[in-house]
Scaffold this motif. Sequence first.
Motif, short mmCIF file in Angstrom:
data_model
loop_
_atom_site.label_atom_id
_atom_site.label_comp_id
_atom_site.label_asym_id
_atom_site.label_seq_id
_atom_site.Cartn_x
_atom_site.Cartn_y
_atom_site.Cartn_z
N GLY A 115 0.81 -1.21 0.00
CA GLY A 115 0.00 0.00 0.00
C GLY A 115 0.84 1.26 0.00
O GLY A 115 0.54 2.23 -0.70
N TYR A 116 1.94 1.24 0.74
CA TYR A 116 2.83 2.39 0.84
C TYR A 116 3.47 2.72 -0.50
O TYR A 116 3.56 3.88 -0.90
CB TYR A 116 3.89 2.08 1.90
CG TYR A 116 4.70 3.27 2.33
CD1 TYR A 116 4.14 4.27 3.13
CD2 TYR A 116 6.04 3.39 2.00
CE1 TYR A 116 4.89 5.35 3.56
CE2 TYR A 116 6.80 4.47 2.42
CZ TYR A 116 6.22 5.44 3.20
OH TYR A 116 6.97 6.51 3.62
N ALA A 149 0.91 4.23 -2.90
CA ALA A 149 0.51 5.58 -2.54
C ALA A 149 1.62 6.61 -2.72
O ALA A 149 1.33 7.81 -2.85
CB ALA A 149 0.02 5.61 -1.09
N ASN A 150 2.87 6.17 -2.74
CA ASN A 150 3.98 7.12 -2.81
C ASN A 150 4.00 7.91 -4.11
O ASN A 150 4.31 9.10 -4.11
CB ASN A 150 5.31 6.38 -2.62
CG ASN A 150 5.89 6.64 -1.25
OD1 ASN A 150 6.56 7.63 -1.02
ND2 ASN A 150 5.59 5.75 -0.32
N GLY A 175 1.16 10.28 -4.00
CA GLY A 175 1.38 11.19 -2.88
C GLY A 175 2.43 12.24 -3.19
O GLY A 175 2.30 13.39 -2.78
N ALA A 226 -2.43 12.65 5.14
CA ALA A 226 -1.82 11.33 5.33
C ALA A 226 -1.99 10.85 6.77
O ALA A 226 -2.26 9.68 7.03
CB ALA A 226 -0.34 11.38 4.96
N LEU A 286 -1.47 2.69 2.46
CA LEU A 286 -2.03 3.68 1.54
C LEU A 286 -2.14 5.05 2.21
O LEU A 286 -1.87 6.08 1.58
CB LEU A 286 -3.42 3.22 1.07
CG LEU A 286 -3.48 2.10 0.03
CD1 LEU A 286 -4.93 1.71 -0.22
CD2 LEU A 286 -2.81 2.51 -1.27
N GLY A 300 1.33 6.83 2.66
CA GLY A 300 2.16 6.94 1.46
C GLY A 300 2.68 8.32 1.13
O GLY A 300 3.68 8.45 0.44
#
Length: 411
Positions: free
Chosen positions: A75-76, A79-80, A83, A99, A128, A131
């Motif tokens: 998820g991270y 989302a990066n 993001g 966030a 997420l 992120g």
Amino acid sequence: MKTSLSMTESAADAASSAQADTSRYRWVVLAVVWAAFLLSYVDRVAWSSVAAPVGHSLGLTVSMLGAFITAFYIGYVLANIAGGILTDVLGGRATLTLALVPLGVFTFCFGFAHSLWSGIAIQFAMGLAAGADYSAGMKIIAAWFRKDRGRAMGLYTTATSLAVVITNATVPTISQWYGWQNAFRLLGGITLACAAVAWFVLRDAPEGEPPLACIKAADILALLKSRNLILLAIAGCGGLWATVGFGAWGNALMTKQYGISPVTAGSIAATFGIGAVIAKPVLGWLSDMHSHARKRISILCLSAFAVMLMVFGQSSTVTQFYLLAPLLGAVGFGYTPVLMAQVSDASGRNSAGAGAGLTNAIWQSGSAMSPLVVGYFYAQTHSFSVALLTLAVGPVVAVAALSLLSSRPQQ
């Protein structure tokens, strides 16, 4: 006429840079983004500190103890990218708050997880939510710090290593006394409180400084074509493969392999974080000395990391682990502010958020894969040294990528 205009713009840029570098409020800004990064990382690694004793209650096998960490990082990573771009559009303050709020909510909800799949789903949602925190912090620091950006990055990244210390010193004990569920609910509430502080205290840039231009598709394309950013992305992926992999498995491996209690293993991991807390600002400060220092420092640090992982893998007693953990932490985290400063230099202030987000997405892919790969090899071999050797592959790849990096002047 053009020469006169160019000189005027240069003078304005110099004045803006001086203003950013002398503002006292920048230390307040740095403190808030540091606290946000700290809490985000505590939420991220909290599971690792209790995985071994709690995993059984959730029906997890040894090979699946890293599944929650991998779910978070998937998820991270996803989302990066969004993001980072969102940070350059909305600004660091708004993105960081957006966030932290859902991260706090989902961390609180993880305290109600009762099975493998519910835990995976919530950890994925936590990833997420978290992120954009990294790119938002990078964007804000790039706006407030210029000449001493390496030192600022060094102080900023102590958040992750101090988070390891705090998490391992508190979460296992809180879990033992009050239950692991309440530990996560407490973390969720603290994260929400930090979101409120960030919204009311942070500013995107020093007062009177002209706003940065909104990032365009051409800017993103230029970042994707940057040779230095690609190499830095590979290097960070290899480094975090080992850093996060050790953070995810270090406690569990010592407990499983040598029968060390979770509280003692957490105490050893805390000294790992202490070494990093000391090394990060020192290496960040050294990297500000001249434009070539960052490449050399990052290569030396990652080379030492690979060696120390193999040495740690040959250890077997509590005393040996206590002696080696601070040194491993120093090299296992110390390279991060130097790489982050290099990314900021290569991206430029206007694209700092997108550059951080894009490279961090690649960096965190190593974080996502490492726990499962290490878990697989340990389940197959039941060998502590093989697990640590698997981690050491990452820094070796990182050193190879950095050796190809072209030196560029700081921005």
